[in-house]
Write an enzyme that holds these catalytic residues in place. Sequence first.
Site, PDB file in Angstrom:
ATOM      1  N   GLU A   1       0.796  -1.019  -0.151  1.00 47.15           N
ATOM      2  CA  GLU A   1       0.192  -0.076  -0.029  1.00 47.15           C
ATOM      3  C   GLU A   1       1.007   1.189   0.049  1.00 47.15           C
ATOM      4  O   GLU A   1       2.077   1.199   0.338  1.00 47.15           O
ATOM      5  CB  GLU A   1      -1.008   0.010   1.500  1.00 47.15           C
ATOM      6  CG  GLU A   1      -2.296  -0.831   1.127  1.00 47.15           C
ATOM      7  CD  GLU A   1      -3.173   0.027   0.376  1.00 47.15           C
ATOM      8  OE1 GLU A   1      -2.901   1.159   0.129  1.00 47.15           O
ATOM      9  OE2 GLU A   1      -4.430  -0.482   0.654  1.00 47.15           O
TER      10      GLU A   1
ATOM     11  N   ARG B   1      -7.618   1.089  13.140  1.00 50.00           N
ATOM     12  CA  ARG B   1      -6.186   1.365  12.776  1.00 50.00           C
ATOM     13  C   ARG B   1      -6.043   2.447  11.792  1.00 50.00           C
ATOM     14  O   ARG B   1      -6.947   2.583  10.735  1.00 50.00           O
ATOM     15  CB  ARG B   1      -5.661  -0.006  12.651  1.00 50.00           C
ATOM     16  CG  ARG B   1      -6.001  -0.346  11.051  1.00 50.00           C
ATOM     17  CD  ARG B   1      -4.841  -1.230  10.444  1.00 50.00           C
ATOM     18  NE  ARG B   1      -5.340  -1.918   9.244  1.00 50.00           N
ATOM     19  CZ  ARG B   1      -5.190  -1.454   8.003  1.00 50.00           C
ATOM     20  NH1 ARG B   1      -4.871  -0.311   7.771  1.00 50.00           N
ATOM     21  NH2 ARG B   1      -5.689  -2.270   6.911  1.00 50.00           N
TER      22      ARG B   1
ATOM     23  N   ASN C   1      -4.878   4.119   8.358  1.00 54.09           N
ATOM     24  CA  ASN C   1      -4.880   3.432   7.251  1.00 54.09           C
ATOM     25  C   ASN C   1      -4.206   4.622   6.201  1.00 54.09           C
ATOM     26  O   ASN C   1      -3.546   5.268   6.569  1.00 54.09           O
ATOM     27  CB  ASN C   1      -6.405   3.035   6.642  1.00 54.09           C
ATOM     28  CG  ASN C   1      -6.324   2.293   5.393  1.00 54.09           C
ATOM     29  OD1 ASN C   1      -5.516   1.163   5.413  1.00 54.09           O
ATOM     30  ND2 ASN C   1      -7.272   2.258   4.611  1.00 54.09           N
TER      31      ASN C   1
ATOM     32  N   ASN D   1      -9.450   5.844   2.858  1.00 52.34           N
ATOM     33  CA  ASN D   1      -8.426   5.452   1.809  1.00 52.34           C
ATOM     34  C   ASN D   1      -7.966   6.749   1.076  1.00 52.34           C
ATOM     35  O   ASN D   1      -7.366   7.403   1.566  1.00 52.34           O
ATOM     36  CB  ASN D   1      -8.976   4.238   0.975  1.00 52.34           C
ATOM     37  CG  ASN D   1      -8.521   3.144   1.398  1.00 52.34           C
ATOM     38  OD1 ASN D   1      -7.359   2.746   1.456  1.00 52.34           O
ATOM     39  ND2 ASN D   1      -9.194   1.888   1.449  1.00 52.34           N
TER      40      ASN D   1
ATOM     41  N   ASP E   1      -9.931   2.144  -4.027  1.00 51.39           N
ATOM     42  CA  ASP E   1      -9.056   2.206  -2.871  1.00 51.39           C
ATOM     43  C   ASP E   1      -8.040   3.506  -2.757  1.00 51.39           C
ATOM     44  O   ASP E   1      -8.701   4.748  -2.695  1.00 51.39           O
ATOM     45  CB  ASP E   1      -8.065   0.935  -2.661  1.00 51.39           C
ATOM     46  CG  ASP E   1      -7.485   0.454  -1.533  1.00 51.39           C
ATOM     47  OD1 ASP E   1      -7.090   1.582  -1.122  1.00 51.39           O
ATOM     48  OD2 ASP E   1      -7.262  -0.832  -1.301  1.00 51.39           O
TER      49      ASP E   1
HETATM   50 CA    CA Z   1      -5.780   1.213   0.882  1.00 44.56          CA
END
Ligand code: CA
Length: 292
Positions: A18, A101, A103, A149, A199
Site C-alpha cells: 500500500e 487502525r 490507514n 483510503n 482504494d
Molecule cells: Ca488502501
Amino acid sequence: MEPIKPTPVCDVRCELGEGPIWLAESSAIAWVDISQRRIHVWDPIRETHKSIATGKMVGAIAPIGQYSLVAGLADEFASVNLHSGSIRTLVPIDDPAPTNRMNDGKCDSRGRFWAGTMSMTGTIGAGALYRLDPELIVTRVLDDVTISNGLGWSPDDRAIYYIDSPTQRIDAFDFDAETGRLSNRRTIVTVDEADGMPDGMTVDIEGYLWVAFWGGGCVRRFSPKGELSMTVKLPVTQVTSCTFGGDDLGDLYITTAAYRLPASDISSQPQAGKLFACRPGVAGLPPRAFAG
Ligand code: CA
C-alpha cells in the site's frame, strides 16, 4: 493504441502492499506492507532494496526531509529514521474505537499530513479522517468513515478528493489550503460493485485522478468531473494504490496485495503483492513532504 502493461519492479512480495510515495531527494520509491508491518524502499537506478520493521501496522508514509518519514502507525503518528530504522512517536491518535487502525494518508501543499482510520471489524462509520499539522496538532476532520483510503488534491489546490472505500464513491470537497478546511462534499464517481472497490489514488499534472481498484484488477484514470479516460490492467485482482515517481515523475508505481486472496486465486496470481510500474504517458504532481 497498445494497452499499457505494468511490470513488477522488484522481487519484494507484500501481503498488503500500500501507500507508495516517491522520495524525490533520494530518487527511490517507498511503500508499506500494512499487515506485515514493514516499510520498503527501492532505488530503481541502483536496484537496491531495504526494509524497516515498524512494530505496529503501518498505514501510510510521507517524507520528512531526506532521511526521515512521517508514518501513520496503528494508533499514532510517528517519525521513522530511514538510516537507523528507529521509530519515535510524534502524537498518539485518540481514536474512540479500539478496533480502529490508521490507514491511507498523504501530505497537502502546506506540509500537513492527512490520514484516516478504518475499523478492523468492519463497523460502519467507526473511522475518521485526521489532519496532522506541522506543529504536531491533530484535528479530526471527518467522522462517519468506514475505510478511509485514497486522498489527492487538484493541481490548483482548490479541491481535495477522498475515498471511503465501502461507499463505492470517489468524492470531492472544496479545499481551503490556508486553513486546511473542507466544505461542499459531492460525489464525482460512483463505482459498480462488479468493478471492485475504489482504494488508493493519485492526481496527475492534468488534474486527472488515478484510482486503484481492490478486487477490480486495475487502475482507472478519471477526469475531475468523473469521466473515465483510461484503464490500466494488472495481472492481479487486489490493486491497492498508486503514485507517480521517477526523475520525470512519468513512472506510475502501483501497489498490490495477496491479503485474503481467495484460495482459488492464489495459484493464478503469483505476482499478487508485488509493486508494479508503467509509463502511461502523463506525469504526476511533485510528491509532498511533511513540514513538521
Ligand atoms: Ca488502501
